[in-house]
Design an enzyme around this catalytic site. Structure first.
Site, PDB file in Angstrom:
ATOM      1  N   MET A  66      12.055  24.332   3.561  1.00 58.32           N
ATOM      2  CA  MET A  66      11.280  23.560   2.587  1.00 58.32           C
ATOM      3  C   MET A  66      12.190  22.759   1.649  1.00 58.32           C
ATOM      4  O   MET A  66      11.945  21.599   1.376  1.00 58.32           O
ATOM      5  CB  MET A  66      10.377  24.487   1.777  1.00 58.32           C
ATOM      6  CG  MET A  66       9.410  23.735   0.881  1.00 58.32           C
ATOM      7  SD  MET A  66       8.379  24.823  -0.121  1.00 58.32           S
ATOM      8  CE  MET A  66       7.388  25.620   1.122  1.00 58.32           C
ATOM      9  N   TYR A  69      16.153  29.717   9.739  1.00 62.46           N
ATOM     10  CA  TYR A  69      14.910  30.334  10.221  1.00 62.46           C
ATOM     11  C   TYR A  69      14.806  30.281  11.735  1.00 62.46           C
ATOM     12  O   TYR A  69      15.173  29.268  12.348  1.00 62.46           O
ATOM     13  CB  TYR A  69      13.699  29.587   9.654  1.00 62.46           C
ATOM     14  CG  TYR A  69      13.387  29.870   8.210  1.00 62.46           C
ATOM     15  CD1 TYR A  69      13.109  31.161   7.762  1.00 62.46           C
ATOM     16  CD2 TYR A  69      13.324  28.823   7.290  1.00 62.46           C
ATOM     17  CE1 TYR A  69      12.799  31.410   6.437  1.00 62.46           C
ATOM     18  CE2 TYR A  69      13.005  29.060   5.959  1.00 62.46           C
ATOM     19  CZ  TYR A  69      12.748  30.358   5.535  1.00 62.46           C
ATOM     20  OH  TYR A  69      12.432  30.592   4.232  1.00 62.46           O
ATOM     21  N   LYS A  76       0.839  -1.205   0.000  1.00 66.95           N
ATOM     22  CA  LYS A  76       0.000   0.000   0.000  1.00 66.95           C
ATOM     23  C   LYS A  76       0.873   1.254   0.000  1.00 66.95           C
ATOM     24  O   LYS A  76       2.099   1.168   0.234  1.00 66.95           O
ATOM     25  CB  LYS A  76      -0.900  -0.018   1.241  1.00 66.95           C
ATOM     26  CG  LYS A  76      -0.128  -0.064   2.555  1.00 66.95           C
ATOM     27  CD  LYS A  76      -1.020  -0.504   3.718  1.00 66.95           C
ATOM     28  CE  LYS A  76      -0.216  -0.552   5.003  1.00 66.95           C
ATOM     29  NZ  LYS A  76      -0.972  -1.156   6.109  1.00 66.95           N
ATOM     30  N   ARG A 131     -10.997  -0.712  14.429  1.00 69.51           N
ATOM     31  CA  ARG A 131     -10.676   0.144  13.303  1.00 69.51           C
ATOM     32  C   ARG A 131     -11.468  -0.335  12.094  1.00 69.51           C
ATOM     33  O   ARG A 131     -12.477   0.249  11.739  1.00 69.51           O
ATOM     34  CB  ARG A 131      -9.150   0.062  13.061  1.00 69.51           C
ATOM     35  CG  ARG A 131      -8.583   1.135  12.201  1.00 69.51           C
ATOM     36  CD  ARG A 131      -7.076   1.028  12.070  1.00 69.51           C
ATOM     37  NE  ARG A 131      -6.640  -0.165  11.343  1.00 69.51           N
ATOM     38  CZ  ARG A 131      -5.403  -0.364  10.900  1.00 69.51           C
ATOM     39  NH1 ARG A 131      -4.463   0.536  11.126  1.00 69.51           N
ATOM     40  NH2 ARG A 131      -5.071  -1.456  10.239  1.00 69.51           N
TER      41      ARG A 131
HETATM   42  C1  LIG Z   1      -0.243  -2.173   6.708  1.00 69.86           C
HETATM   43  C2  LIG Z   1      -0.854  -3.466   7.078  1.00 69.86           C
HETATM   44  C3  LIG Z   1      -0.087  -4.632   7.113  1.00 69.86           C
HETATM   45  C4  LIG Z   1       1.420  -4.629   6.969  1.00 69.86           C
HETATM   46  O1  LIG Z   1       1.965  -4.169   8.167  1.00 69.86           O
HETATM   47  P1  LIG Z   1       3.546  -3.982   8.370  1.00 69.86           P
HETATM   48  O2  LIG Z   1       3.685  -3.617   9.795  1.00 69.86           O
HETATM   49  O3  LIG Z   1       3.960  -2.892   7.453  1.00 69.86           O
HETATM   50  O4  LIG Z   1       4.178  -5.283   8.025  1.00 69.86           O
HETATM   51  C5  LIG Z   1      -0.740  -5.834   7.328  1.00 69.86           C
HETATM   52  N1  LIG Z   1      -2.078  -5.870   7.528  1.00 69.86           N
HETATM   53  C6  LIG Z   1      -2.847  -4.763   7.530  1.00 69.86           C
HETATM   54  C7  LIG Z   1      -4.306  -4.860   7.778  1.00 69.86           C
HETATM   55  C8  LIG Z   1      -2.260  -3.521   7.319  1.00 69.86           C
HETATM   56  O5  LIG Z   1      -3.010  -2.411   7.342  1.00 69.86           O
END
Ligand SMILES: *Cc1c(COP(=O)(O)O)cnc(C)c1O
Length: 369
Positions: A309, A261, A45, A139
């Protein structure tokens, strides 16, 4: 004739090198933790945690990965173009009305509530989907009450091709946390009430909690990209990114003068300051101002003053002038100072640092085909 890419890299003031061979080595390293027969999926992702899903996806496919997780439908559609055959699952789930898009691109929804389960089973009873059970994250995923309702309706289950049943741990990176065995027990209880399907609980850190957490499919993300799955312990993973940037200017600064800054950093002695072409717009978080360091020719130099930046400033007083000069490279990330170190300096975690690494860098992929 130099290639266009070579010219672009020479011209760039900052270069992010991404080593796909290291990603593949991390894949093999994680596999060594698993009993034979346990399958490993990859979570890619957020554009493979910022490294580029279009490059990382095919590299993991070559390493043997058959199931990929991304967060959003759009990420899945983009990944489908580079992985025409692989199985791709969408963690965000299928909101009402989006089902046809999943089917069109052959994407598997992770069904997160009973409404999603019902709609999918009506629309595409023969297309695989993943069940997500919430065992304590609060969640995403079916609640315990929803699992009750599901098991009370065998007809609904009969109309589903369940590719996997998954859940997610809240505290996998804290091996002693009581929440881990608690979620494991809840997951087992729910699995026993549902039709048999491959089960999946473990993300990167959970793989190291031991085989009780592996079930049939594990699904690491971060560890594949070199983030330490064992915070506070030596990192078993290989670094996958290196970042180097050019010095734009070096100046002598009198004692008593301030840098940057807000005039937050006052020089106590006559000093030399090198200005580097990386700033918070490149993901070098401003919270690392006056913290952290970089390396010039293998020697560490402290970051001083606020990060701007596009720029940051290093105290290079101890470095020879022919090394610290305009056009010379500074190492911001390398094998000895990795993404977790930089994250600590910025008071965050490697996940955030990695996913924010900027879009302005010239990107060079090692081990691409
Ligand atoms: C992001 C995620 C993972 C992977 O987690 P890592 O800690 O990056 O290995 C696995 N399962 C779900 C549901 C996630 O959201």
């Amino acid at each position: 004739m130099p290639s266009d890419r070579k010219v672009a890299t020479d011209r760039a003031n900052a270069i992010l090198e991404i080593d796909l061979r290291a990603v593949a080595a991390n894949w093999r390293r994680l596999k060594r933790e698993l009993a034979p027969g346990v399958r490993m999926a990859a979570v890619i992702k957020a554009d493979a945690y910022g490294l580029g899903a279009a490059q990382v996806g095919p590299a993991l496919l070559r390493a043997g990965c058959e199931l990929f997780f991304v967060a959003s439908l759009d990420e899945g559609i983009a990944l489908r173009k580079v992985l025409p055959k692989a199985r791709i699952a969408i963690l965000d789930g299928a909101l009402a009305g989006s089902e046809a898009e999943f089917a069109r691109h052959r994407l598997m929804p992770v069904l997160n509530d009973l409404g999603q389960v019902t709609r999918w089973s009506k629309a595409y009873p023969r297309k695989p989907a993943i069940f997500h059970l919430d065992t304590g994250m609060e969640r995403l995923g079916l609640s315990r009450a929803e699992v009750d309702r599901l098991t009370a309706n065998p007809a609904l289950l009969a109309h589903l091709d369940v590719a996997a049943i998954m859940s997610h741990l809240a505290c996998a990176d804290e091996p002693e946390h009581p929440k881990n065995p608690e979620q494991l027990a809840r997951f087992r209880t729910a699995l026993a009430r549902l039709p048999k399907a491959p089960a999946s609980l473990a993300s990167s850190s959970a793989i190291f909690l031991g085989r009780a957490y592996h079930f049939q499919i594990v699904r690491p993300g971060a560890a594949l990209f070199g983030i330490n799955p064992l915070p506070g312990k030596p990192n078993p993973m290989r670094a996958t990114v290196a970042l180097r940037a050019k010095i734009l200017q070096v100046r002598d600064v009198d004692a008593g003068e301030t840098v940057g800054y807000g005039a937050t950093h006052r020089m106590e002695r006559p000093s030399r300051i090198a200005t580097i072409a990386v700033g918070y717009a490149d993901g070098w978080l401003r919270s690392a101002s006056d913290r952290g360091s970089a390396a010039i020719a293998g020697r560490r130099v402290p970051l001083v003053g606020r990060i701007s930046m596009d720029l940051l400033t290093l105290d290079v007083t101890g470095i020879e002038a022919d090394r610290a000069k305009p056009g010379a490279y500074v190492d911001l990330l390398d094998d000895s100072y990795g993404i977790d170190d930089a994250a600590e300096a910025a008071r965050t975690i490697g996940y955030e640092m990695l996913t924010l690494l900027g879009r302005r860098y010239a990107r060079v992929y090692r081990g691409a085909r």
